[in-house]
Write a protein that holds these residues in place. Structure first.
Motif, PDB file in Angstrom:
ATOM      1  N   TYR A   1     -25.762  42.483  49.886  1.00 59.18           N
ATOM      2  CA  TYR A   1     -25.452  41.164  49.328  1.00 59.18           C
ATOM      3  C   TYR A   1     -25.905  41.002  47.876  1.00 59.18           C
TER       4      TYR A   1
ATOM      5  N   TYR B   1     -18.999  38.765  43.779  1.00 58.13           N
ATOM      6  CA  TYR B   1     -18.585  38.328  45.097  1.00 58.13           C
ATOM      7  C   TYR B   1     -17.082  38.024  45.073  1.00 58.13           C
ATOM      8  N   PRO B   2     -16.387  38.278  46.163  1.00 59.88           N
ATOM      9  CA  PRO B   2     -14.941  38.016  46.195  1.00 59.88           C
ATOM     10  C   PRO B   2     -14.634  36.524  46.093  1.00 59.88           C
ATOM     11  N   ARG B   3     -13.419  36.215  45.625  1.00 58.28           N
ATOM     12  CA  ARG B   3     -12.940  34.844  45.492  1.00 58.28           C
ATOM     13  C   ARG B   3     -11.575  34.738  46.157  1.00 58.28           C
ATOM     14  N   VAL B   4     -11.398  33.712  46.984  1.00 65.37           N
ATOM     15  CA  VAL B   4     -10.092  33.414  47.563  1.00 65.37           C
ATOM     16  C   VAL B   4      -9.807  31.937  47.314  1.00 65.37           C
TER      17      VAL B   4
ATOM     18  N   GLU C   1     -15.855  36.704  57.682  1.00 64.05           N
ATOM     19  CA  GLU C   1     -15.793  37.994  58.377  1.00 64.05           C
ATOM     20  C   GLU C   1     -14.814  38.972  57.741  1.00 64.05           C
ATOM     21  N   GLN C   2     -13.958  38.479  56.858  1.00 61.03           N
ATOM     22  CA  GLN C   2     -13.005  39.353  56.187  1.00 61.03           C
ATOM     23  C   GLN C   2     -13.635  40.087  55.002  1.00 61.03           C
ATOM     24  N   PHE C   3     -14.886  39.755  54.710  1.00 57.39           N
ATOM     25  CA  PHE C   3     -15.582  40.337  53.556  1.00 57.39           C
ATOM     26  C   PHE C   3     -16.961  40.805  53.981  1.00 57.39           C
ATOM     27  N   ASP C   4     -17.556  41.682  53.191  1.00 57.04           N
ATOM     28  CA  ASP C   4     -18.895  42.189  53.524  1.00 57.04           C
ATOM     29  C   ASP C   4     -19.977  41.600  52.614  1.00 57.04           C
ATOM     30  N   LYS C   5     -19.581  40.572  51.856  1.00 58.95           N
ATOM     31  CA  LYS C   5     -20.521  39.867  50.970  1.00 58.95           C
ATOM     32  C   LYS C   5     -20.188  38.386  51.012  1.00 58.95           C
TER      33      LYS C   5
ATOM     34  N   VAL D   1     -18.554  34.983  49.960  1.00 62.07           N
ATOM     35  CA  VAL D   1     -17.228  34.798  49.389  1.00 62.07           C
ATOM     36  C   VAL D   1     -17.076  33.372  48.862  1.00 62.07           C
TER      37      VAL D   1
ATOM     38  N   PRO E   1     -22.126  35.414  54.670  1.00 69.47           N
ATOM     39  CA  PRO E   1     -21.680  36.281  55.772  1.00 69.47           C
ATOM     40  C   PRO E   1     -22.411  35.957  57.081  1.00 69.47           C
TER      41      PRO E   1
END
Length: 431
Positions: free
Chosen positions: A271, A276-279, A311-315, A317, A349
């Motif tokens: 972490y 970190y991903p962005r949606v 749950e779609q990411f490992d960090k 989001v 997460p």
């Protein structure tokens, strides 16, 4: 003879020392007694060997009751069998106060019983470790923001207006007028940012929200930075850098506590990797609908939806650009769309949900004033807030991190009530 704390044992191996402690537990055979000792800094083992001490000392060790307070004198040695790594070979015991019939025994107890005895439950090793993690997050917060050039500002707890949902306010009398317990220091922090550029606050906030979920408290603590001349994307970079810094600080300084909590340190280390991903909210809705969630565009997400997205990411989001209709009045409209705002929630997460909410603030006077009217708020109550747009308005952004949610996630604790010393819940204001 030197008095030390248990946590400093590694500095005194081979030395004879004196320690003030409580007896967390004990076991004994005919020739040796083992005392589990704690002093607030840590837990470790005290060993009393019958052949090496006066008969009085050995009999005293065998008769000690749980949570009695003592002075112990002895020599520190390494103990490779324990996670702590050190123990004390006791030569003498002086009882300070004997505890009788301590209610929280080593057996299993129900949650309600433990909450009724929260003032004592805090003494257990797991609760002790969680409080150390909480303390480290607070310490690291001050360190991070000081390094980044922020100024600590303390907003008021008693306020005359709402920052967010007026139905979640605790109302009280303020002499001859109404006042409210603060939901957030944000509006005041915006004023501070216009004076000092980059500011942060850390303090209690209150939500009269009748929720019984494992993520909600009535009284909780918030870290709320506010930044002048920063847009939404700038703010997201600060947020992820801050969260990664907190996780790394706990890994660096709470190693033994994480062992007690049986937390996966390799997972926590993941972490700290940025970015970190962005949606977008739009993408999140589409993802949920494709996976048979009954969601409609324009609705807020609940715990199941947030957990699935995480749950779609490992960090952690970011979900960005929520519908304007479900967000507070002060958030800035998207420059290309009237139906969404420049905001983001950071979702942790492992099913821990939202830990940060933030946005770019509306800096246009006319637009903000109209939003206050449209939300059904009294414009007169917000004249001081509108002044920030009248006199030298600039692009600015900010966010709030819930301390207890952060503690719950990093420590791997199931329920948020264990992340604060004395939780205030819908049905609990004792002790």
């Amino acid at each position: 003879m030197k008095k030390i704390q248990i946590i400093d044992s590694k500095k005194h191996v081979g030395e004879k020392v004196k320690i003030g402690a409580w007896v967390a537990n004990k076991r004994s055979s005919g020739k040796i007694a083992f005392l589990s000792l704690r002093d607030g800094s840590a837990f470790f083992q005290g060993v009393v060997v019958k052949s090496e001490v006066d008969e009085r000392v050995f009999e005293q060790a065998k008769s000690l009751t749980q949570e009695s307070s003592v002075w112990v004198t002895g020599t520190i040695s390494e103990d490779a069998r324990s996670k702590f790594g050190y123990e004390i070979h006791i030569e003498d015991i002086d009882v300070i106060s004997e505890a009788v019939d301590y209610p929280i025994t080593p057996k299993e107890h129900g949650t309600e019983f433990l909450m009724d005895n929260r003032h004592l439950w805090l003494r257990s090793s797991k609760q002790h470790a969680i409080m150390h993690v909480r303390n480290e997050i607070i310490r690291a917060t001050y360190e991070f923001y000081n390094k980044e050039g922020f100024v600590k500002i303390d907003p008021p707890i008693l306020t005359g207006n709402a920052a967010e949902n007026t139905t979640e306010l605790f109302q009280t009398k303020y002499f001859d007028r109404d006042a409210f317990l603060s939901q957030s220091g944000q509006l005041y922090m915006e004023a501070a940012a216009m004076a000092l550029g980059r500011v942060f606050s850390f303090g209690p906030t209150f939500r009269a929200e009748k929720s019984k979920t494992r993520r909600h408290l009535i009284e909780f603590w918030m870290m709320e930075p506010e930044m002048a001349f920063m847009d939404h994307d700038d703010s997201l970079e600060v947020q992820e850098k801050y969260v990664a810094y907190l996780v790394q600080s706990v890994l660096d300084n709470c190693d033994h506590d994480l062992d007690i909590l049986e937390r996966d340190k390799d997972l926590l280390k993941k972490y700290t990797e940025l970015p970190y991903p962005r949606v977008s909210y739009d993408e999140a809705v589409e993802l949920l609908q494709k996976n048979d969630f009954d969601v409609t565009w324009g609705e807020d997400f609940g715990s199941p939806e947030e957990t699935f997205i995480a749950e779609q990411f490992d960090k952690p989001v970011f979900i960005v650009n929520y519908p304007k209709a479900i967000k507070p009045f002060y958030m800035k409209r998207h420059p290309e769309r009237d139906d969404v705002v420049l905001c983001a929630d950071m979702i942790a997460p492992e099913g821990y949900g939202e830990i940060i909410g933030g946005s770019q603030r509306e800096d246009d006077y006319e637009l903000l004033r109209q939003e206050i009217v449209d939300f059904g708020l009294n414009v007169d109550d917000y004249e001081w807030y509108l002044d920030l747009r009248r006199y030298g308005s600039v692009p600015h952004s900010g966010f709030g991190l819930g301390l207890e949610r952060m503690v719950t996630w990093i420590s791997g604790t199931e329920h948020i009530r264990e992340a604060i010393p004395f939780p205030r819940l819908l049905n609990r204001i004792y002790p």
